[in-house]
Motif scaffolding. Structure first.
Motif, PDB file in Angstrom:
ATOM      1  N   ASP A  73       0.870  -1.163   0.000  1.00 43.98           N
ATOM      2  CA  ASP A  73       0.000   0.000   0.000  1.00 43.98           C
ATOM      3  C   ASP A  73       0.915   1.223   0.000  1.00 43.98           C
ATOM      4  O   ASP A  73       1.547   1.536   1.005  1.00 43.98           O
ATOM      5  CB  ASP A  73      -0.882  -0.039   1.249  1.00 43.98           C
ATOM      6  N   LEU A  74       1.027   1.902  -1.139  1.00 45.16           N
ATOM      7  CA  LEU A  74       1.954   3.025  -1.267  1.00 45.16           C
ATOM      8  C   LEU A  74       1.609   4.176  -0.332  1.00 45.16           C
ATOM      9  O   LEU A  74       2.514   4.854   0.171  1.00 45.16           O
ATOM     10  CB  LEU A  74       2.013   3.504  -2.716  1.00 45.16           C
ATOM     11  N   LEU A  75       0.342   4.411  -0.088  1.00 44.74           N
ATOM     12  CA  LEU A  75      -0.045   5.483   0.836  1.00 44.74           C
ATOM     13  C   LEU A  75       0.396   5.166   2.254  1.00 44.74           C
ATOM     14  O   LEU A  75       0.916   6.028   2.967  1.00 44.74           O
ATOM     15  CB  LEU A  75      -1.559   5.718   0.780  1.00 44.74           C
ATOM     16  N   LYS A  76       0.213   3.924   2.679  1.00 48.75           N
ATOM     17  CA  LYS A  76       0.661   3.516   4.015  1.00 48.75           C
ATOM     18  C   LYS A  76       2.178   3.571   4.108  1.00 48.75           C
ATOM     19  O   LYS A  76       2.731   4.025   5.109  1.00 48.75           O
ATOM     20  CB  LYS A  76       0.155   2.116   4.358  1.00 48.75           C
ATOM     21  N   LEU A  77       2.866   3.126   3.057  1.00 46.87           N
ATOM     22  CA  LEU A  77       4.322   3.180   3.046  1.00 46.87           C
ATOM     23  C   LEU A  77       4.797   4.614   3.230  1.00 46.87           C
ATOM     24  O   LEU A  77       5.670   4.889   4.050  1.00 46.87           O
ATOM     25  CB  LEU A  77       4.873   2.603   1.742  1.00 46.87           C
ATOM     26  N   GLU A  78       4.207   5.531   2.497  1.00 46.57           N
ATOM     27  CA  GLU A  78       4.616   6.929   2.612  1.00 46.57           C
ATOM     28  C   GLU A  78       4.299   7.500   3.992  1.00 46.57           C
ATOM     29  O   GLU A  78       5.102   8.228   4.562  1.00 46.57           O
ATOM     30  CB  GLU A  78       3.960   7.780   1.524  1.00 46.57           C
ATOM     31  N   ARG A  79       3.163   7.156   4.560  1.00 43.40           N
ATOM     32  CA  ARG A  79       2.820   7.621   5.916  1.00 43.40           C
ATOM     33  C   ARG A  79       3.832   7.104   6.928  1.00 43.40           C
ATOM     34  O   ARG A  79       4.304   7.847   7.795  1.00 43.40           O
ATOM     35  CB  ARG A  79       1.418   7.151   6.310  1.00 43.40           C
ATOM     36  N   ASP A  80       4.173   5.824   6.829  1.00 43.52           N
ATOM     37  CA  ASP A  80       5.134   5.231   7.761  1.00 43.52           C
ATOM     38  C   ASP A  80       6.516   5.861   7.608  1.00 43.52           C
ATOM     39  O   ASP A  80       7.184   6.180   8.594  1.00 43.52           O
ATOM     40  CB  ASP A  80       5.216   3.719   7.563  1.00 43.52           C
ATOM     41  N   MET A  81       6.951   6.043   6.360  1.00 48.84           N
ATOM     42  CA  MET A  81       8.245   6.668   6.124  1.00 48.84           C
ATOM     43  C   MET A  81       8.257   8.092   6.667  1.00 48.84           C
ATOM     44  O   MET A  81       9.234   8.516   7.295  1.00 48.84           O
ATOM     45  CB  MET A  81       8.574   6.680   4.631  1.00 48.84           C
ATOM     46  N   ASN A  82       7.189   8.829   6.442  1.00 55.75           N
ATOM     47  CA  ASN A  82       7.087  10.203   6.913  1.00 55.75           C
ATOM     48  C   ASN A  82       7.166  10.269   8.437  1.00 55.75           C
ATOM     49  O   ASN A  82       7.846  11.139   8.996  1.00 55.75           O
ATOM     50  CB  ASN A  82       5.789  10.833   6.409  1.00 55.75           C
ATOM     51  N   ARG A  83       6.498   9.346   9.096  1.00 53.32           N
ATOM     52  CA  ARG A  83       6.512   9.317  10.566  1.00 53.32           C
ATOM     53  C   ARG A  83       7.931   9.109  11.085  1.00 53.32           C
ATOM     54  O   ARG A  83       8.407   9.854  11.946  1.00 53.32           O
ATOM     55  CB  ARG A  83       5.586   8.205  11.066  1.00 53.32           C
ATOM     56  N   TYR A  84       8.635   8.112  10.565  1.00 50.85           N
ATOM     57  CA  TYR A  84      10.009   7.858  11.000  1.00 50.85           C
ATOM     58  C   TYR A  84      10.930   9.015  10.623  1.00 50.85           C
ATOM     59  O   TYR A  84      11.785   9.428  11.407  1.00 50.85           O
ATOM     60  CB  TYR A  84      10.538   6.554  10.397  1.00 50.85           C
ATOM     61  N   TYR A  85      10.761   9.525   9.433  1.00 48.75           N
ATOM     62  CA  TYR A  85      11.614  10.618   8.948  1.00 48.75           C
ATOM     63  C   TYR A  85      11.486  11.845   9.855  1.00 48.75           C
ATOM     64  O   TYR A  85      12.476  12.460  10.225  1.00 48.75           O
ATOM     65  CB  TYR A  85      11.233  10.965   7.514  1.00 48.75           C
ATOM     66  N   ASN A  86      10.245  12.187  10.210  1.00 52.22           N
ATOM     67  CA  ASN A  86      10.018  13.355  11.060  1.00 52.22           C
ATOM     68  C   ASN A  86      10.526  13.163  12.477  1.00 52.22           C
ATOM     69  O   ASN A  86      10.880  14.125  13.144  1.00 52.22           O
ATOM     70  CB  ASN A  86       8.539  13.750  11.054  1.00 52.22           C
ATOM     71  N   MET A  87      10.587  11.937  12.940  1.00 49.96           N
ATOM     72  CA  MET A  87      11.147  11.679  14.274  1.00 49.96           C
ATOM     73  C   MET A  87      12.654  11.884  14.286  1.00 49.96           C
ATOM     74  O   MET A  87      13.217  12.307  15.293  1.00 49.96           O
ATOM     75  CB  MET A  87      10.837  10.245  14.729  1.00 49.96           C
ATOM     76  N   ILE A  88      13.298  11.588  13.166  1.00 52.01           N
ATOM     77  CA  ILE A  88      14.759  11.648  13.120  1.00 52.01           C
ATOM     78  C   ILE A  88      15.282  12.998  12.629  1.00 52.01           C
ATOM     79  O   ILE A  88      16.263  13.508  13.132  1.00 52.01           O
ATOM     80  CB  ILE A  88      15.300  10.496  12.238  1.00 52.01           C
ATOM     81  N   PHE A  89      14.614  13.566  11.633  1.00 51.45           N
ATOM     82  CA  PHE A  89      15.131  14.816  11.037  1.00 51.45           C
ATOM     83  C   PHE A  89      14.238  15.960  11.421  1.00 51.45           C
ATOM     84  O   PHE A  89      13.410  16.449  11.008  1.00 51.45           O
ATOM     85  CB  PHE A  89      15.264  14.677   9.514  1.00 51.45           C
TER      86      PHE A  89
END
Length: 89
Positions: A73-89
């Motif tokens: 699910d590309l939308l879920k993948l992007e949401r998950d990536m965004n969540r991790y990305y925002n926690m780190i950067f």
């Protein structure tokens, strides 16, 4: 953060999904990304537990956080990536 995309020469879905994943990754410049042909590099694929392609992996500090395959699910993948990305950067 490192993203690895496992694909194959004889995989039609791999080509379609690759374009979409590349589009998503453009939004996250701090994620290092690479593609590995799982058919040509069986040793690398099996070391990551990849036995069919396509598979997308996301690692944070060497630990796997996301693993998705053919029916992703590309939308879920992007949401998950965004969540991790925002926690780190």
């Amino acid at each position: 953060m490192v993203a690895i995309y496992f694909s194959g020469n004889s995989c039609g879905a791999c080509k379609v999904i690759k374009v979409k994943i590349e589009h998503i990754l453009k939004k996250y410049p701090n994620i290092k990304a690479c593609e590995i042909n799982g058919e040509e590099h069986l040793d690398i694929a099996t070391s990551y537990g990849i036995f069919s392609v396509p598979v997308f992996l996301l690692f944070i500090d060497g630990k796997e956080y996301i693993r998705v395959g053919r029916n992703l699910d590309l939308l879920k993948l992007e949401r998950d990536m965004n969540r991790y990305y925002n926690m780190i950067f």
